[in-house]
Write a protein that holds these residues in place. Structure first.
Motif, PDB file in Angstrom:
ATOM      1  N   LEU A   1       0.675  -1.158  -0.192  1.00 53.44           N
ATOM      2  CA  LEU A   1      -0.066  -0.140  -0.159  1.00 53.44           C
ATOM      3  C   LEU A   1       0.843   1.348   0.094  1.00 53.44           C
ATOM      4  O   LEU A   1       1.727   1.247   0.728  1.00 53.44           O
ATOM      5  CB  LEU A   1      -0.878  -0.076   1.208  1.00 53.44           C
ATOM      6  N   SER A   2       0.385   2.068  -0.776  1.00 52.43           N
ATOM      7  CA  SER A   2       1.185   3.588  -0.609  1.00 52.43           C
ATOM      8  C   SER A   2       0.896   4.285   0.575  1.00 52.43           C
ATOM      9  O   SER A   2      -0.173   3.940   1.177  1.00 52.43           O
ATOM     10  CB  SER A   2       0.711   4.253  -2.009  1.00 52.43           C
ATOM     11  N   ASP A   3       1.374   5.348   0.704  1.00 49.49           N
ATOM     12  CA  ASP A   3       1.209   6.297   1.632  1.00 49.49           C
ATOM     13  C   ASP A   3      -0.067   6.868   1.775  1.00 49.49           C
ATOM     14  O   ASP A   3      -0.629   7.385   3.033  1.00 49.49           O
ATOM     15  CB  ASP A   3       2.177   7.372   2.031  1.00 49.49           C
TER      16      ASP A   3
END
Length: 132
Positions: free
Chosen positions: A125-127
């Motif tokens: 997951l990205s930030d």
């Protein structure tokens, strides 16, 4: 022409926002049952003796059901997530079958390994996603 492009952009952005909200809702449902399930997984002797069988079955079914409801979700079909999604569904199916057929020691070991499968997606997951 610019107006049409702008409208299409807003529409696409709205769909992506809805998809993110839907994914978060599904994963919150999974997380709630997952935390309850991890509490029921220990102590080992209570797990094996069947003290919490109905609760364990219920939480396993809730988690499996959440993934079943989400098979149309675009996030789970992305290249990085799709193999993990398929793996966790198969993993849950075998864990549920093992538990229901009385192979509780095997099911217990599989439940202990479940967090690693969760991490196979959450590590990607990205930030911009909340991956608490």
């Amino acid at each position: 022409m610019k107006t049409i492009i702008f409208i299409l952009f807003l529409f696409a952005t709205g769909i992506q926002a809805q998809e993110k909200i839907q994914t978060q809702k599904i994963m919150n449902e999974v997380f709630d049952s997952f935390t309850n399930l991890m509490d029921l997984n220990y102590p080992f002797d209570e797990f094996i003796t069947g003290k919490n069988d109905e609760k364990i079955k219920t939480h396993l079914e809730i988690i499996r059901g959440a993934f079943s409801k989400s098979n149309h979700n675009k996030t789970f079909k992305q290249v990085g997530f799709s193999p993990s999604f398929k793996t966790i569904v198969e993993y849950l199916d075998l864990t549920i079958d093992s538990f229901k057929s009385g192979h509780k020691q095997f099911a217990h070991a599989r439940l202990a390994g479940l967090p690693n499968l969760c991490l196979s997606c959450h590590a990607q997951l990205s930030d911009s996603y909340s991956s608490q």
